[in-house]
Design a protein around this motif. Structure first.
Motif, PDB file in Angstrom:
ATOM      1  N   ILE A   1      50.441 -64.906  89.412  1.00 34.53           N
ATOM      2  CA  ILE A   1      49.372 -63.958  89.141  1.00 34.53           C
ATOM      3  C   ILE A   1      48.035 -64.661  89.303  1.00 34.53           C
ATOM      4  CG2 ILE A   1      48.338 -62.378  87.470  1.00 34.53           C
ATOM      5  CD1 ILE A   1      51.089 -61.488  88.431  1.00 34.53           C
ATOM      6  N   GLY A   2      47.182 -64.074  90.101  1.00 35.31           N
ATOM      7  CA  GLY A   2      45.863 -64.629  90.331  1.00 35.31           C
ATOM      8  C   GLY A   2      44.772 -63.767  89.733  1.00 35.31           C
ATOM      9  N   TRP A   3      43.712 -64.425  89.313  1.00 29.89           N
ATOM     10  CA  TRP A   3      42.487 -63.749  88.920  1.00 29.89           C
ATOM     11  C   TRP A   3      41.431 -64.014  89.985  1.00 29.89           C
ATOM     12  CZ3 TRP A   3      41.619 -60.173  85.308  1.00 29.89           C
ATOM     13  CH2 TRP A   3      42.510 -60.071  84.240  1.00 29.89           C
ATOM     14  N   PHE A   4      40.747 -62.961  90.376  1.00 34.64           N
ATOM     15  CA  PHE A   4      39.687 -63.020  91.362  1.00 34.64           C
ATOM     16  C   PHE A   4      38.440 -62.374  90.784  1.00 34.64           C
ATOM     17  CE2 PHE A   4      43.727 -62.972  93.431  1.00 34.64           C
ATOM     18  CZ  PHE A   4      43.614 -63.811  94.526  1.00 34.64           C
ATOM     19  N   ARG A   5      37.323 -62.665  91.387  1.00 32.84           N
ATOM     20  CA  ARG A   5      36.097 -61.994  90.977  1.00 32.84           C
ATOM     21  C   ARG A   5      35.220 -61.748  92.193  1.00 32.84           C
ATOM     22  NH1 ARG A   5      33.322 -66.907  87.439  1.00 32.84           N
ATOM     23  NH2 ARG A   5      32.838 -68.311  89.208  1.00 32.84           N
ATOM     24  N   GLN A   6      34.425 -60.702  92.094  1.00 31.41           N
ATOM     25  CA  GLN A   6      33.497 -60.372  93.157  1.00 31.41           C
ATOM     26  C   GLN A   6      32.183 -59.918  92.550  1.00 31.41           C
ATOM     27  OE1 GLN A   6      34.827 -57.472  96.063  1.00 31.41           O
ATOM     28  NE2 GLN A   6      33.554 -58.475  97.612  1.00 31.41           N
ATOM     29  N   ALA A   7      31.144 -60.650  92.854  1.00 34.42           N
ATOM     30  CA  ALA A   7      29.807 -60.308  92.416  1.00 34.42           C
ATOM     31  C   ALA A   7      29.110 -59.520  93.518  1.00 34.42           C
ATOM     32  CB  ALA A   7      29.019 -61.569  92.085  1.00 34.42           C
ATOM     33  N   PRO A   8      28.105 -58.717  93.162  1.00 29.91           N
ATOM     34  CA  PRO A   8      27.387 -57.949  94.179  1.00 29.91           C
ATOM     35  C   PRO A   8      26.829 -58.844  95.276  1.00 29.91           C
ATOM     36  CG  PRO A   8      26.802 -57.168  91.995  1.00 29.91           C
ATOM     37  CD  PRO A   8      27.616 -58.424  91.798  1.00 29.91           C
ATOM     38  N   GLY A   9      27.078 -58.459  96.512  1.00 23.00           N
ATOM     39  CA  GLY A   9      26.569 -59.202  97.646  1.00 23.00           C
ATOM     40  C   GLY A   9      27.350 -60.444  98.004  1.00 23.00           C
ATOM     41  N   LYS A  10      28.428 -60.722  97.292  1.00 19.78           N
ATOM     42  CA  LYS A  10      29.231 -61.900  97.551  1.00 19.78           C
ATOM     43  C   LYS A  10      30.665 -61.505  97.861  1.00 19.78           C
ATOM     44  CE  LYS A  10      26.533 -64.963  94.548  1.00 19.78           C
ATOM     45  NZ  LYS A  10      26.603 -65.917  93.405  1.00 19.78           N
TER      46      LYS A  10
ATOM     47  N   GLY B   1      38.606 -66.463  94.531  1.00 19.60           N
ATOM     48  CA  GLY B   1      39.719 -66.777  93.661  1.00 19.60           C
ATOM     49  C   GLY B   1      39.256 -67.623  92.497  1.00 19.60           C
ATOM     50  N   VAL B   2      39.622 -67.235  91.294  1.00 17.45           N
ATOM     51  CA  VAL B   2      39.179 -67.909  90.080  1.00 17.45           C
ATOM     52  C   VAL B   2      40.278 -68.775  89.480  1.00 17.45           C
ATOM     53  CG1 VAL B   2      38.312 -67.583  87.731  1.00 17.45           C
ATOM     54  CG2 VAL B   2      37.517 -66.093  89.586  1.00 17.45           C
ATOM     55  N   SER B   3      41.455 -68.201  89.355  1.00 15.77           N
ATOM     56  CA  SER B   3      42.548 -68.892  88.694  1.00 15.77           C
ATOM     57  C   SER B   3      43.861 -68.290  89.137  1.00 15.77           C
ATOM     58  CB  SER B   3      42.397 -68.783  87.169  1.00 15.77           C
ATOM     59  OG  SER B   3      43.402 -69.519  86.496  1.00 15.77           O
ATOM     60  N   CYS B   4      44.920 -69.039  88.961  1.00 21.90           N
ATOM     61  CA  CYS B   4      46.252 -68.548  89.289  1.00 21.90           C
ATOM     62  C   CYS B   4      47.263 -69.250  88.400  1.00 21.90           C
ATOM     63  CB  CYS B   4      46.575 -68.796  90.762  1.00 21.90           C
ATOM     64  SG  CYS B   4      48.141 -68.078  91.332  1.00 21.90           S
ATOM     65  N   ILE B   5      48.271 -68.500  87.992  1.00 23.24           N
ATOM     66  CA  ILE B   5      49.376 -69.068  87.242  1.00 23.24           C
ATOM     67  C   ILE B   5      50.656 -68.749  87.988  1.00 23.24           C
ATOM     68  CG2 ILE B   5      49.565 -67.039  85.728  1.00 23.24           C
ATOM     69  CD1 ILE B   5      50.377 -69.060  83.480  1.00 23.24           C
TER      70      ILE B   5
ATOM     71  N   TYR C   1      39.393 -59.092  89.035  1.00 19.09           N
ATOM     72  CA  TYR C   1      40.626 -58.445  89.451  1.00 19.09           C
ATOM     73  C   TYR C   1      41.799 -59.389  89.240  1.00 19.09           C
ATOM     74  CZ  TYR C   1      37.406 -55.542  92.198  1.00 19.09           C
ATOM     75  OH  TYR C   1      36.390 -54.714  92.613  1.00 19.09           O
ATOM     76  N   CYS C   2      42.952 -58.824  88.945  1.00 18.76           N
ATOM     77  CA  CYS C   2      44.174 -59.601  88.991  1.00 18.76           C
ATOM     78  C   CYS C   2      45.054 -59.088  90.115  1.00 18.76           C
ATOM     79  CB  CYS C   2      44.925 -59.588  87.654  1.00 18.76           C
ATOM     80  SG  CYS C   2      45.557 -57.994  87.109  1.00 18.76           S
ATOM     81  N   ALA C   3      45.921 -59.959  90.594  1.00 17.38           N
ATOM     82  CA  ALA C   3      46.810 -59.618  91.689  1.00 17.38           C
ATOM     83  C   ALA C   3      48.080 -60.441  91.572  1.00 17.38           C
ATOM     84  CB  ALA C   3      46.134 -59.872  93.040  1.00 17.38           C
ATOM     85  N   SER C   4      49.137 -59.935  92.160  1.00 21.96           N
ATOM     86  CA  SER C   4      50.429 -60.606  92.134  1.00 21.96           C
ATOM     87  C   SER C   4      50.823 -61.054  93.529  1.00 21.96           C
ATOM     88  CB  SER C   4      51.503 -59.683  91.556  1.00 21.96           C
ATOM     89  OG  SER C   4      51.685 -58.538  92.372  1.00 21.96           O
ATOM     90  N   ILE C   5      51.567 -62.140  93.581  1.00 23.69           N
ATOM     91  CA  ILE C   5      52.091 -62.627  94.844  1.00 23.69           C
ATOM     92  C   ILE C   5      53.512 -63.117  94.620  1.00 23.69           C
ATOM     93  CG2 ILE C   5      51.162 -64.973  94.563  1.00 23.69           C
ATOM     94  CD1 ILE C   5      50.608 -64.947  97.596  1.00 23.69           C
ATOM     95  N   ASP C   6      54.377 -62.773  95.558  1.00 24.43           N
ATOM     96  CA  ASP C   6      55.778 -63.187  95.487  1.00 24.43           C
ATOM     97  C   ASP C   6      55.891 -64.537  96.168  1.00 24.43           C
ATOM     98  OD1 ASP C   6      58.961 -61.774  96.651  1.00 24.43           O
ATOM     99  OD2 ASP C   6      58.493 -63.317  95.163  1.00 24.43           O
ATOM    100  N   GLY C   7      55.394 -65.538  95.499  1.00 27.42           N
ATOM    101  CA  GLY C   7      55.387 -66.882  96.029  1.00 27.42           C
ATOM    102  C   GLY C   7      54.564 -67.795  95.147  1.00 27.42           C
ATOM    103  N   HIS C   8      54.294 -68.970  95.652  1.00 28.21           N
ATOM    104  CA  HIS C   8      53.506 -69.948  94.931  1.00 28.21           C
ATOM    105  C   HIS C   8      52.029 -69.577  94.980  1.00 28.21           C
ATOM    106  CE1 HIS C   8      51.801 -73.898  93.895  1.00 28.21           C
ATOM    107  NE2 HIS C   8      52.983 -74.167  93.377  1.00 28.21           N
TER     108      HIS C   8
END
Length: 127
Positions: A34-43, A47-51, A96-103
């Motif tokens: 599971i990853g955490w991402f962030r998006q600021a205006p204009g950017k 990727g912020v973090s992942c477990i 945002y959080c997101a999932s990935i079926d992998g490392h």
């Protein structure tokens, strides 16, 4: 049926703390990285973090949040948390959080195969 929902975003003073939650429905988060991402205006999205899943298990942080943010899991609640301490104005973004079926390392890059995304939660750090 498969859904990720983020919560916990708020307006907070610099130096304050928030805990974001990423809760899964229709699948078991513990089986995925599971990853955490962030998006600021204009950017672009960052990727912020992942477990890692129970198979991989490692945690990763972007340099700008190391020592301040902690990612963790609560298996019973099917939730991944992002504890954010000592928040700075530059942390302001939609998270945002997101999932990935992998490392987690397979999720690096704009074309990485993240499977599901939450709707995002707004974090605003301002005095």
């Amino acid at each position: 049926q498969v859904q990720l929902v983020e919560s916990g975003g708020d307006l907070v003073q610099p130096g304050g703390s928030l805990r974001l939650s990423c809760t899964g429905s229709g699948f078991t988060l513990d089986d995925y990285s599971i990853g955490w991402f962030r998006q600021a205006p204009g950017k672009e999205r960052e990727g912020v973090s992942c477990i890692g899943s129970s198979i991989f298990g490692s945690t990763y942080y972007v340099d700008s949040v190391k020592g301040r943010f902690t990612i963790s899991r609560d298996k019973a609640k099917n939730t991944v948390y992002l504890q954010m301490n000592n928040l700075r104005p530059e942390d302001t973004a939609v998270y945002y959080c997101a999932s990935i079926d992998g490392h987690c390392l397979e999720g690096v890059g704009p074309s990485a195969p993240w499977d599901y995304w939450g709707q995002g939660t707004q974090v605003t750090v301002s005095s």
